[in-house]
Design an enzyme around this catalytic site. Structure first.
Site, PDB file in Angstrom:
ATOM      1  N   ARG A   1     -33.760  37.030  30.122  1.00  0.00           N
ATOM      2  CA  ARG A   1     -33.302  36.328  28.925  1.00  0.00           C
ATOM      3  C   ARG A   1     -31.866  36.670  28.587  1.00  0.00           C
ATOM      4  O   ARG A   1     -31.147  35.885  28.020  1.00  0.00           O
ATOM      5  CB  ARG A   1     -34.182  36.700  27.720  1.00  0.00           C
TER       6      ARG A   1
ATOM      7  N   HIS B   1     -43.305  33.469  28.776  1.00  0.00           N
ATOM      8  CA  HIS B   1     -44.060  33.886  29.960  1.00  0.00           C
ATOM      9  C   HIS B   1     -44.679  32.677  30.661  1.00  0.00           C
ATOM     10  O   HIS B   1     -44.616  32.546  31.882  1.00  0.00           O
ATOM     11  CB  HIS B   1     -45.192  34.850  29.561  1.00  0.00           C
TER      12      HIS B   1
ATOM     13  N   LYS C   1     -46.010  52.545  26.030  1.00  0.00           N
ATOM     14  CA  LYS C   1     -46.200  52.027  24.669  1.00  0.00           C
ATOM     15  C   LYS C   1     -47.673  51.633  24.482  1.00  0.00           C
ATOM     16  O   LYS C   1     -48.302  51.063  25.364  1.00  0.00           O
ATOM     17  CB  LYS C   1     -45.352  50.777  24.399  1.00  0.00           C
TER      18      LYS C   1
END
Lengths: 159, 159, 159, 159, 159, 159
Positions: B90, B17, B41
């Site tokens: 990613r 990050h 979540k």
């Protein structure tokens, strides 16, 4: 001031390219659309023709400049002072290749970042090679390439 | 002036990050790192803790602001006048989800563009959930989270 | 006569589902839209509500039937004499899961074939979970779910 | 009556192709296997040889017809009144290309739908180019191409 | 005793190849690096040059042997008594092709297994073709190919 | 001597797992099948049941050992002196996750390499969760789990 480069073959430019150009030009101070002239594949349109097409379709965008380059993109971004490379993504397979190119470009010029923009959904099926294939076979190009350059593409390609 | 938003859970923020934050902050006039507070979540760290971590690791970056938001990201970008959403990628699976989210965000706020930046190669294996899993099991976090927040993460998570 | 089954959770059905239904109904003699009632995830709408939504949006399609099933899809296709399962694909990640399911379904019922249909580009960002998330947060559902069922979805979901 | 077209190079046809043909022929009233004759790549077998191979291996399938076409597939489907294009999928990379082609084909002929069928698992490693490569190098083709055409393939290809 | 084969074009070998060689040589009793000499693409370096490069960069690895082969890899593994084929993976697109090749190789030689090893992250952007492209354009090859062979590559490729 | 670890949940083991075990056991001197006991997901079978299943199906493989572990896999490989982690791959989505895990495992234990083996084609549709889903619904497990453990799985799961 941030200068972005949008590199490509643009052989010829499509509505997909134009969409990326319009959207990027709103974000960066200056956008250079850079036609690659030393690509391995033999282009159908000359560098001059491809640049002319781009000039025609971007003439209302004051901060967009059309240029060409040969050699390494990383070197070109150094030469024109760009800190951003813009790439459009249509699909996962685009992504993998572009991912590798972004790594190598940042390795060769640590001052440049590659930013990716997804294609608009209605342009997801578009590619320059598809456009050429359809034009050769006489199919309709409406909605695929900007209207102003359709007849020039037909003139060159239609059998 | 271009304001970019970098949204996420940041539960906790990782070197991945931070890398995206540093690289984006060089491109845009202002970068808002926006902690999502209504995620489905259950987070391990509270919104306040997550914002504090981000403030610590970005304190030398003058054009970076830390904020939180709930509700739709598209609405948040309208409210803070952002024209760019920054997302790190990613892997291919990241890409597909983010691709769909960028389409919906532009649908809900046509004035915002999502730009993607690839993770640096040495951060490609990093994720907040991996960091938490390793911390719980007592593994070393060096090179995974900024040094300044490592002990706070261990304090909360180590069994 | 070829009967096709289009199985799913349809919680709730979206314009993406409706698009697949309309296109499939032109190809097969009979299309059964089959609501799965034993899914692991807790649905927001009951099986009856989901079937009612589907009935409303398909009422002009004479060869479309709405049904529900529990248990194995392969068994259900045997019971209703279907020789085709229709699935929509939006993305590569959809594809991998569906690929595995088609292999298992043909193993359990060798007389059934799974045929895949790609989502229309303007529906590629759509999913039932996205629709629910947007409805909960009060975002606009125009273009995402058929108009006739929008207010029922809002009534149930809007906070 | 639904006519489906299964287009391809079939240079030469493999057990993977034959599997798709057999399975599709059970679903549609008529299946036209259409050999593409204007492909960019130079084929090893002539259009006539490829059609002959297909005729030999499908001779027991009464509703299967062998044809060839040049030009746009969308135009061909119009000409023969087909409302379905059948494509086999072996892998994710197949899928992306076929996804784009299905979008363009529906754009050029809105009355045609592309339906995808996954390859049987034991055919997943098969492709015409692999078959040719193995034949050239003298490897065994058992289980890869129909027995009836194996010797013709060897005759042409084995060094 | 387990013999592994690491096949490839190695045109020229890169740090990515060397990394796979070093890591594999620790696992298997003997590692044969096998240069493919009948590839369809015209190589830039001759088989002898490619083998010489590999010999130079592996000279400190006692259980590594350099060889070349033409014809089917499956036959070659039989001939040299190898029970393992080693392949490096950089990306999803690599994976799909290699997956298909591993299926065919095990079909042609049931005694050989293909094992995959992921590229180290700092080598993920590397490929022989990228190295050649950069060398032709005069870019720096540091960190991309072993130092001992850099000047030979430049001598052949730099314009 | 090379010791390999094949880690997993094995809840329950399938023919796909057994296939990887058999093939790996031929390559490495010792293969430890290691049942993960601290997985986040609640397993259906206890660690003892899962280990017992594995012992039953591998009893004819002298160099295969069944064990369990909790905590980090990298630590476990250090503790048992393994230099190889074996993972099976069924699909691209498997690959991406496993790719990231292999990077983190080598970071935490630089002496261990992850080697990937592709699933046999006839096992590509198999997963433990699919097996459980089918068993719960009373479907046939033939060809999906080793015969010796089928009745134990049915006893626990069939409604």
């Amino acid at each position: 001031m941030i200068t972005a480069v949008y590199p490509g073959s643009f052989d010829p430019c499509t509505n997909g390219h134009l969409d990326i150009i319009i959207r990027s030009s709103k974000i960066f101070d200056k956008l250079i659309v850079a036609v690659l002239s030393n690509s391995g594949k033999t282009p159908v349109f000359s560098v001059d023709e491809r640049m002319e097409f781009l000039r025609i379709v971007t003439k209302k965008l004051p901060n967009v400049e059309i240029d060409s380059f040969s050699g390494l993109l990383a070197e070109y971004t150094k030469a024109c002072g760009a800190s951003v490379i813009i790439k459009g993504l249509r699909a996962v397979s685009d992504f993998e290749y572009e991912f590798q190119m972004s790594l190598i470009n940042t390795k060769l010029n640590p001052k440049v970042e590659t930013l990716f923009m997804t294609a608009s959904t209605h342009n997801m099926y578009l590619s320059s090679s598809l456009v050429k294939e359809i034009a050769v076979l006489g199919g309709a190009l409406d909605g695929m390439v900007p209207e102003e350059i359709q007849s020039s593409i037909y003139d060159k390609l239609r059998r």
